[in-house]
Design an enzyme around this catalytic site. Structure first.
Site, PDB file in Angstrom:
ATOM      1  N   CYS A  42       0.819  -1.213   0.000  1.00 19.84           N
ATOM      2  CA  CYS A  42       0.000   0.000   0.000  1.00 19.84           C
ATOM      3  C   CYS A  42       0.851   1.261   0.000  1.00 19.84           C
ATOM      4  CB  CYS A  42      -0.928  -0.025   1.218  1.00 19.84           C
ATOM      5  SG  CYS A  42      -1.848   1.495   1.426  1.00 19.84           S
ATOM      6  N   CYS A  47      -1.468   1.584  -3.172  1.00 16.92           N
ATOM      7  CA  CYS A  47      -2.494   2.624  -2.976  1.00 16.92           C
ATOM      8  C   CYS A  47      -1.955   4.054  -2.906  1.00 16.92           C
ATOM      9  CB  CYS A  47      -3.264   2.375  -1.678  1.00 16.92           C
ATOM     10  SG  CYS A  47      -3.517   0.659  -1.275  1.00 16.92           S
ATOM     11  N   LYS A  50       0.152   5.317  -6.001  1.00 13.21           N
ATOM     12  CA  LYS A  50      -0.808   5.295  -7.127  1.00 13.21           C
ATOM     13  C   LYS A  50      -1.767   6.485  -7.024  1.00 13.21           C
ATOM     14  CE  LYS A  50      -4.568   3.903  -6.615  1.00 13.21           C
ATOM     15  NZ  LYS A  50      -5.081   2.559  -6.479  1.00 13.21           N
ATOM     16  N   TYR A 177      -8.353  -3.788 -11.814  1.00 10.57           N
ATOM     17  CA  TYR A 177      -8.107  -2.550 -11.060  1.00 10.57           C
ATOM     18  C   TYR A 177      -6.831  -1.858 -11.555  1.00 10.57           C
ATOM     19  CZ  TYR A 177     -10.972  -3.704  -6.808  1.00 10.57           C
ATOM     20  OH  TYR A 177     -11.947  -3.965  -5.893  1.00 10.57           O
ATOM     21  N   HIS A 440     -27.420  20.082  -1.880  1.00 11.30           N
ATOM     22  CA  HIS A 440     -27.564  20.571  -3.240  1.00 11.30           C
ATOM     23  C   HIS A 440     -26.699  21.798  -3.477  1.00 11.30           C
ATOM     24  CE1 HIS A 440     -29.597  21.294  -7.038  1.00 11.30           C
ATOM     25  NE2 HIS A 440     -29.711  22.554  -6.699  1.00 11.30           N
ATOM     26  N   GLU A 445     -26.197  13.899  -4.000  1.00 11.35           N
ATOM     27  CA  GLU A 445     -27.631  14.065  -3.702  1.00 11.35           C
ATOM     28  C   GLU A 445     -28.491  13.127  -4.550  1.00 11.35           C
ATOM     29  OE1 GLU A 445     -29.642  17.743  -4.860  1.00 11.35           O
ATOM     30  OE2 GLU A 445     -27.991  18.185  -6.232  1.00 11.35           O
TER      31      GLU A 445
HETATM   32  P1  NDP Z   1      -7.408  -8.087 -11.285  1.00  9.84           P
HETATM   33  O1  NDP Z   1      -7.684  -9.465 -10.878  1.00  9.84           O
HETATM   34  O2  NDP Z   1      -8.293  -6.972 -10.864  1.00  9.84           O
HETATM   35  O3  NDP Z   1      -7.309  -8.033 -12.882  1.00  9.84           O
HETATM   36  C1  NDP Z   1      -6.444  -8.881 -13.600  1.00  9.84           C
HETATM   37  C2  NDP Z   1      -6.633  -8.628 -15.077  1.00  9.84           C
HETATM   38  O4  NDP Z   1      -5.651  -9.356 -15.794  1.00  9.84           O
HETATM   39  C3  NDP Z   1      -8.000  -9.072 -15.589  1.00  9.84           C
HETATM   40  O5  NDP Z   1      -8.444  -8.149 -16.545  1.00  9.84           O
HETATM   41  C4  NDP Z   1      -7.667 -10.434 -16.221  1.00  9.84           C
HETATM   42  O6  NDP Z   1      -8.526 -10.748 -17.283  1.00  9.84           O
HETATM   43  C5  NDP Z   1      -6.287 -10.174 -16.780  1.00  9.84           C
HETATM   44  N1  NDP Z   1      -5.508 -11.405 -16.969  1.00  9.84           N
HETATM   45  C6  NDP Z   1      -5.256 -12.361 -16.044  1.00  9.84           C
HETATM   46  N2  NDP Z   1      -4.493 -13.331 -16.576  1.00  9.84           N
HETATM   47  C7  NDP Z   1      -4.260 -12.982 -17.857  1.00  9.84           C
HETATM   48  C8  NDP Z   1      -3.558 -13.594 -18.931  1.00  9.84           C
HETATM   49  N3  NDP Z   1      -2.937 -14.760 -18.783  1.00  9.84           N
HETATM   50  N4  NDP Z   1      -3.552 -12.973 -20.133  1.00  9.84           N
HETATM   51  C9  NDP Z   1      -4.201 -11.798 -20.289  1.00  9.84           C
HETATM   52  N5  NDP Z   1      -4.884 -11.165 -19.322  1.00  9.84           N
HETATM   53  C10 NDP Z   1      -4.917 -11.755 -18.111  1.00  9.84           C
HETATM   54  O7  NDP Z   1      -5.897  -7.843 -10.823  1.00  9.84           O
HETATM   55  P2  NDP Z   1      -5.045  -6.527 -10.686  1.00  9.84           P
HETATM   56  O8  NDP Z   1      -3.644  -6.981 -10.921  1.00  9.84           O
HETATM   57  O9  NDP Z   1      -5.572  -5.418 -11.506  1.00  9.84           O
HETATM   58  O10 NDP Z   1      -5.244  -6.145  -9.153  1.00  9.84           O
HETATM   59  C11 NDP Z   1      -4.980  -7.111  -8.133  1.00  9.84           C
HETATM   60  C12 NDP Z   1      -5.756  -6.803  -6.890  1.00  9.84           C
HETATM   61  O11 NDP Z   1      -5.209  -5.644  -6.257  1.00  9.84           O
HETATM   62  C13 NDP Z   1      -7.219  -6.473  -7.117  1.00  9.84           C
HETATM   63  O12 NDP Z   1      -8.015  -7.617  -7.169  1.00  9.84           O
HETATM   64  C14 NDP Z   1      -7.550  -5.606  -5.945  1.00  9.84           C
HETATM   65  O13 NDP Z   1      -7.993  -6.401  -4.897  1.00  9.84           O
HETATM   66  C15 NDP Z   1      -6.224  -4.947  -5.581  1.00  9.84           C
HETATM   67  N6  NDP Z   1      -6.216  -3.538  -5.989  1.00  9.84           N
HETATM   68  C16 NDP Z   1      -7.139  -2.683  -5.486  1.00  9.84           C
HETATM   69  C17 NDP Z   1      -7.162  -1.356  -5.873  1.00  9.84           C
HETATM   70  C18 NDP Z   1      -8.202  -0.448  -5.335  1.00  9.84           C
HETATM   71  O14 NDP Z   1      -8.845  -0.791  -4.354  1.00  9.84           O
HETATM   72  N7  NDP Z   1      -8.411   0.729  -5.936  1.00  9.84           N
HETATM   73  C19 NDP Z   1      -6.202  -0.826  -6.823  1.00  9.84           C
HETATM   74  C20 NDP Z   1      -5.286  -1.815  -7.301  1.00  9.84           C
HETATM   75  C21 NDP Z   1      -5.299  -3.113  -6.900  1.00  9.84           C
HETATM   76  P3  NDP Z   1      -9.965 -11.448 -17.052  1.00  9.84           P
HETATM   77  O15 NDP Z   1     -10.880 -10.377 -16.509  1.00  9.84           O
HETATM   78  O16 NDP Z   1     -10.321 -11.895 -18.417  1.00  9.84           O
HETATM   79  O17 NDP Z   1      -9.718 -12.568 -16.090  1.00  9.84           O
END
Ligand code: NDP
Length: 451
Positions: A42, A47, A50, A177, A440, A445
């Site tokens: 984080c 977090c 970012k 994400y 407002h 709202e």
């Molecule tokens: P996510 O699980 O959110 O997304 C992973 C992405 O990668 C999906 O679009 C998935 O596609 C794609 N993917 C996975 N494997 C492959 C592959 N072999 N080839 C191509 N595409 C692939 O993971 P993130 O890494 O974005 O984030 C991890 C975690 O971190 C999140 O789940 C969240 O909990 C946390 N996080 C939270 C944030 C927040 O609260 N604002 C910000 C950043 C991270 P598909 O959908 O098709 O499976």
């Protein structure tokens, strides 16, 4: 048997530090091992840095809007190394805050990796320590997919904060994400961004209305999204890296700088911990825990991203404190995993709490679910040239009038949803929302009096 410590915490991220300081506050003798900087993902590569980048990226919209509000803005330019240095400085300050927190609580810090020797013994640096209870809070790390040839040429979100120069052209793999947030950040800072996703829309798992809204808004802002990707291959080229993507519509070869970002999920950081020596059971690659964060070994616990629970900092914090209270202090209030709000800091921002429309229909049947929504141009954007719209949506159970889910896209979505999450945690009904007096003019709202 006398142990060196009542509690040994492995990992100095949000969950580990929260648990260590809370347990020490209850009078336990606590130690914590962290080989890297304190604060975990984080603070150091998630977090916080970012969100600082999100703030930087959103200035471009403010410059665009300013003229409509009567401001003359000189030609604006962005300097990546200045932002990078400012973020590094803030990160270092926060590392110090965490160090002070542990010092004040009287937690002994071991600046080393720890690995299990046996159920009560850990090797930490060149020492061996024993503890009555052990908490595993080692977090997660980016997962690089094995099915993408040349993936070793990609960077991950861990690396993006340290790039010496801003990429001119960046290909992002992943529509979750991290991929979507960085697509918007880099786009806002002026990088040409191409995002490759496997699904039809970004952010699989979120409410479909929100996914459509964000997907469309990202495209409108100039992010090229290649959906339905079937296979990807990366290869070094003379002027950078090429990414070849195949979709049902054919094949495309994209040239980007010597960077392309793989944001393809995260996995628990279990390598080298020695869990196999102590019999802690896993579930789908994460540590399995019960409602008290207890693993299959009764005196060993786990919190945060290393478990199967949502990988969110506030979840790790709550789990850490709940564990410390349960084991060393007063009886804790259990965590309600059904009402965990979250936000995705794309531009526009989105936030959510509770069930999506589809989840509610699956759980209660389509006949028992009513949807309320409004889609509008916020006041701020009417005077400016910004096209971005806002979306506010409630998912309500017809038979009980309970609000099952709240979702929004728009400015300050995260700030707004925190308050809505309190209402949902308390079991608010649609009627409760409707009797609430509006503020407002605001976007928030719209949540009261939706028809
Ligand atoms: P996510 O699980 O959110 O997304 C992973 C992405 O990668 C999906 O679009 C998935 O596609 C794609 N993917 C996975 N494997 C492959 C592959 N072999 N080839 C191509 N595409 C692939 O993971 P993130 O890494 O974005 O984030 C991890 C975690 O971190 C999140 O789940 C969240 O909990 C946390 N996080 C939270 C944030 C927040 O609260 N604002 C910000 C950043 C991270 P598909 O959908 O098709 O499976």
């Amino acid at each position: 048997m006398a142990y060196d410590f009542d509690l040994f915490v492995v990992g100095g991220g949000s969950g580990g530090i929260a648990a260590a300081s809370r347990a020490a506050g209850h009078g336990a003798r606590v130690a914590l091992a962290e080989a890297d900087r304190l604060g975990g993902t984080c603070v150091n590569r998630g977090c916080v840095p970012k969100k600082l980048m999100v703030y930087a990226a959103r200035f471009s919209d403010q410059f665009t809007a300013a003229a409509s509000y009567g401001w003359q803005v000189e030609q604006s330019t962005f300097h990546w190394p200045t932002l990078r240095a400012a973020i590094a400085q803030e990160t270092e300050r926060l590392n110090g805050v965490y160090q002070a927190m542990l010092d004040d609580a009287g937690v002994a810090l071991f600046p080393h990796y720890a690995r299990f020797v046996d159920g009560h013994t850990l090797a930490v640096g060149d020492r061996t320590v024993t503890a009555a209870k052990i908490l595993i809070a080692v977090g997660g790390r980016p997962k690089l997919p094995g099915n993408i040839p040349g993936i070793e040429h990609a960077i991950t979100s861990d690396d993006i904060f340290h790039l010496p120069q801003q990429p001119r052209r960046l290909v992002i793999i992943g529509g979750g994400y991290i991929g979507s947030e960085f697509a918007c950040i880099l786009n806002g800072l002026g990088t040409e961004v191409i995002q490759i996703i496997r699904a039809d829309r970004v952010l699989r798992g979120f409410d479909d209305d929100l996914r459509c809204e964000i997907h469309g808004a990202m495209q409108q802002r100039g992010i090229k999204i290649i959906a339905h990707s079937e296979s990807i291959a990366i290869a070094p080229a003379e002027a950078g890296v090429t990414v070849t993507v195949t979709t049902p519509h054919g094949q495309d070869t994209l040239l980007c700088d010597a960077v392309n970002l793989a944001a393809t999920g995260r996995i628990p950081n279990l390598e080298g911990l020695g869990l196999e020596r102590i019999g802690v059971q896993l579930k789908e690659g994460a540590i399995a825990v019960d409602a008290q964060q207890r693993t299959s070994v009764s005196h060993i616990f786990a919190v945060g991203d290393v478990t199967e629970h949502p990988s969110l900092t506030p979840v790790a914090l709550r789990e850490g404190r709940q564990f410390a209270d349960a084991e060393f202090g007063p009886t804790p209030v259990p965590i309600n995993y059904d009402a965990i709000p979250s936000a995705v800091f794309t531009t526009p921002e989105m936030s959510t709490v509770g069930l999506t429309e589809v989840e509610a229909q699956t759980k209660f049947g389509p006949g028992d679910v009513q949807i309320y929504r409004t889609h509008f141009r916020p006041l701020h954007n009417t005077l400016s040239n910004l096209e971005t719209k806002a979306l506010v949506k409630l998912v309500v159970q017809t038979s009980t009038d309970r609000v099952l889910g709240a979702h929004m896209v728009g400015d300050h979505a995260a700030e707004i949803m925190q308050g809505i999450a309190i209402a949902l945690t308390m079991g608010a009904t649609k009627a409760d929302f409707d009797v609430t007096v509006a503020i407002h003019p605001s976007i928030a709202e719209e949540f009261v009096g939706l028809e």
